[in-house]
Write an enzyme that holds these catalytic residues in place. Structure first.
Site, PDB file in Angstrom:
ATOM      1  N   ASN A 179       0.892  -1.165   0.000  1.00  0.00           N
ATOM      2  CA  ASN A 179       0.000   0.000   0.000  1.00  0.00           C
ATOM      3  C   ASN A 179       0.928   1.211   0.000  1.00  0.00           C
ATOM      4  O   ASN A 179       1.586   1.487   1.001  1.00  0.00           O
ATOM      5  CB  ASN A 179      -0.874  -0.052   1.249  1.00  0.00           C
ATOM      6  CG  ASN A 179      -2.039   0.910   1.272  1.00  0.00           C
ATOM      7  OD1 ASN A 179      -2.625   1.115   2.320  1.00  0.00           O
ATOM      8  ND2 ASN A 179      -2.407   1.491   0.151  1.00  0.00           N
ATOM      9  N   ASN A 186      -6.641  10.787  -1.091  1.00  0.00           N
ATOM     10  CA  ASN A 186      -6.835   9.716  -2.060  1.00  0.00           C
ATOM     11  C   ASN A 186      -6.451  10.182  -3.464  1.00  0.00           C
ATOM     12  O   ASN A 186      -6.360  11.386  -3.726  1.00  0.00           O
ATOM     13  CB  ASN A 186      -8.298   9.271  -2.050  1.00  0.00           C
ATOM     14  CG  ASN A 186      -8.712   8.683  -0.719  1.00  0.00           C
ATOM     15  OD1 ASN A 186      -8.007   7.862  -0.146  1.00  0.00           O
ATOM     16  ND2 ASN A 186      -9.863   9.113  -0.215  1.00  0.00           N
ATOM     17  N   CYS A 201      -5.559   6.436   7.851  1.00  0.00           N
ATOM     18  CA  CYS A 201      -4.959   5.388   7.024  1.00  0.00           C
ATOM     19  C   CYS A 201      -3.931   4.666   7.873  1.00  0.00           C
ATOM     20  O   CYS A 201      -2.911   5.249   8.260  1.00  0.00           O
ATOM     21  CB  CYS A 201      -4.305   5.959   5.772  1.00  0.00           C
ATOM     22  SG  CYS A 201      -3.490   4.690   4.762  1.00  0.00           S
ATOM     23  N   ASN A 233     -12.709   6.482   9.432  1.00  0.00           N
ATOM     24  CA  ASN A 233     -13.306   6.520   8.104  1.00  0.00           C
ATOM     25  C   ASN A 233     -14.276   5.347   8.005  1.00  0.00           C
ATOM     26  O   ASN A 233     -14.163   4.369   8.741  1.00  0.00           O
ATOM     27  CB  ASN A 233     -12.238   6.477   6.999  1.00  0.00           C
ATOM     28  CG  ASN A 233     -11.198   5.405   7.212  1.00  0.00           C
ATOM     29  OD1 ASN A 233     -11.307   4.569   8.102  1.00  0.00           O
ATOM     30  ND2 ASN A 233     -10.175   5.394   6.389  1.00  0.00           N
ATOM     31  N   CYS A 276      -4.814  -2.672   3.414  1.00  0.00           N
ATOM     32  CA  CYS A 276      -5.509  -1.523   4.010  1.00  0.00           C
ATOM     33  C   CYS A 276      -5.492  -1.709   5.518  1.00  0.00           C
ATOM     34  O   CYS A 276      -6.148  -2.619   6.041  1.00  0.00           O
ATOM     35  CB  CYS A 276      -6.933  -1.419   3.479  1.00  0.00           C
ATOM     36  SG  CYS A 276      -7.894  -0.065   4.217  1.00  0.00           S
ATOM     37  N   GLY A 277      -4.731  -0.858   6.212  1.00  0.00           N
ATOM     38  CA  GLY A 277      -4.589  -1.011   7.652  1.00  0.00           C
ATOM     39  C   GLY A 277      -5.869  -0.756   8.414  1.00  0.00           C
ATOM     40  O   GLY A 277      -6.269  -1.546   9.276  1.00  0.00           O
ATOM     41  N   SER A 278      -6.547   0.356   8.113  1.00  0.00           N
ATOM     42  CA  SER A 278      -7.800   0.631   8.819  1.00  0.00           C
ATOM     43  C   SER A 278      -8.861  -0.391   8.443  1.00  0.00           C
ATOM     44  O   SER A 278      -9.710  -0.759   9.263  1.00  0.00           O
ATOM     45  CB  SER A 278      -8.287   2.054   8.530  1.00  0.00           C
ATOM     46  OG  SER A 278      -8.536   2.241   7.150  1.00  0.00           O
TER      47      SER A 278
END
Length: 257
Positions: free
Chosen positions: A13, A66, A75, A145, A202-204
């Site tokens: 990422n 983004n 993020c 988010n 995607c960490g979150s």
């Protein structure tokens, strides 16, 4: 405008990190889109802008953008990269709040805070049970988010992701996770990211997937999340805080023309 930048990634990422702590470049949306473009710019999943903190207890203010120019509240993978970039286990000021970090060798841990589970806080456009949405039976939460997680054995993420991201149920659009439970301590995950599309990690999204899996009784509170780019270790502690641990890599430094 000439800009110095650092290219970094967390499990593939990838990010363009711009250090504006001494001189904020005040980037316009068109500039962000250009820098993120993989053919006409530098190329990245998100652009990360560092500026001086404005809150007590923070070491750096971090903003995440983004490729379409929209701003994300949080993020996880980029937060680990910022922790490496800044050094000294900084506390990050983000739109999602203050995120403390820690380092153990090549691994970086971020306290991603507490998930928000009420429908108004995700947010959703109408009152819904966030554990069982009327949309592919997804579960939803906010990690700063909006995230929705679908659980199953086989999903066509590329086919489902774009429509689900923009479903009317999500007034701010949403990140869509496609999770396969492998064991109580291991899951496979792909994430269609809001404003970025399908990414290697995607960490979150990994944090949200574990939170939603624990809520459904599918996994334990500490779980390894395997994504296309590699593994993250996610822990949802009893005090409500979610901790994400994984690597962060510096690729190169550069200057725009």
């Amino acid at each position: 405008m000439t800009l110095s930048f650092t290219k970094m990634h967390g499990l593939g990422n990838d990010f363009v990190v711009i250090d504006g702590r001494q001189n904020d470049p005040a980037l316009e949306t068109a500039t962000i889109r250009h820098l993120c473009d993989r053919r006409f710019g530098i190329g990245c999943d998100q652009l990360v802008l560092l500026t001086p903190p404005t809150l007590a207890g923070a070491d750096v203010h971090v903003r995440f953008f983004n490729p379409d120019g929209s701003e994300a509240g949080a993020c996880g993978n980029a937060s680990r990269c910022v922790a490496k970039f800044v050094g000294g286990a900084p506390t990050l000021q983000t739109a999602a709040g203050l995120l403390p970090t820690a380092q153990d060798g090549d691994l970086f841990t971020v306290d991603m805070g507490t998930p928000r589970l009420d429908w108004q806080d995700v947010p959703l456009s109408r009152a819904c049970d966030t554990l069982h949405l009327p949309l592919h039976d997804a579960a939803a939460c906010s990690m700063g988010n909006p995230h929705a997680t679908l659980f199953g054995d086989a999903f066509r993420a590329e086919a489902l992701g774009p429509g689900l991201e923009r479903d009317p149920l999500f007034p701010e659009r949403a990140n869509i996770g496609f999770a396969q439970i492998l064991s109580p301590i291991h899951m496979r995950l792909r994430v269609w990211e809001r404003g970025a599309g399908l990414t290697l990690a995607c960490g979150s999204g990994a944090c949200a997937a574990v939170v939603n899996a624990v809520r459904r009784g599918l996994t334990e509170r500490t779980c390894t999340v395997t994504m296309d780019g590699g593994d993250l270790r996610i822990t949802w502690r009893e005090d409500g805080h979610v901790f994400m641990t994984g690597p962060a890599v510096t690729v190169f430094h550069g200057t725009t023309a």
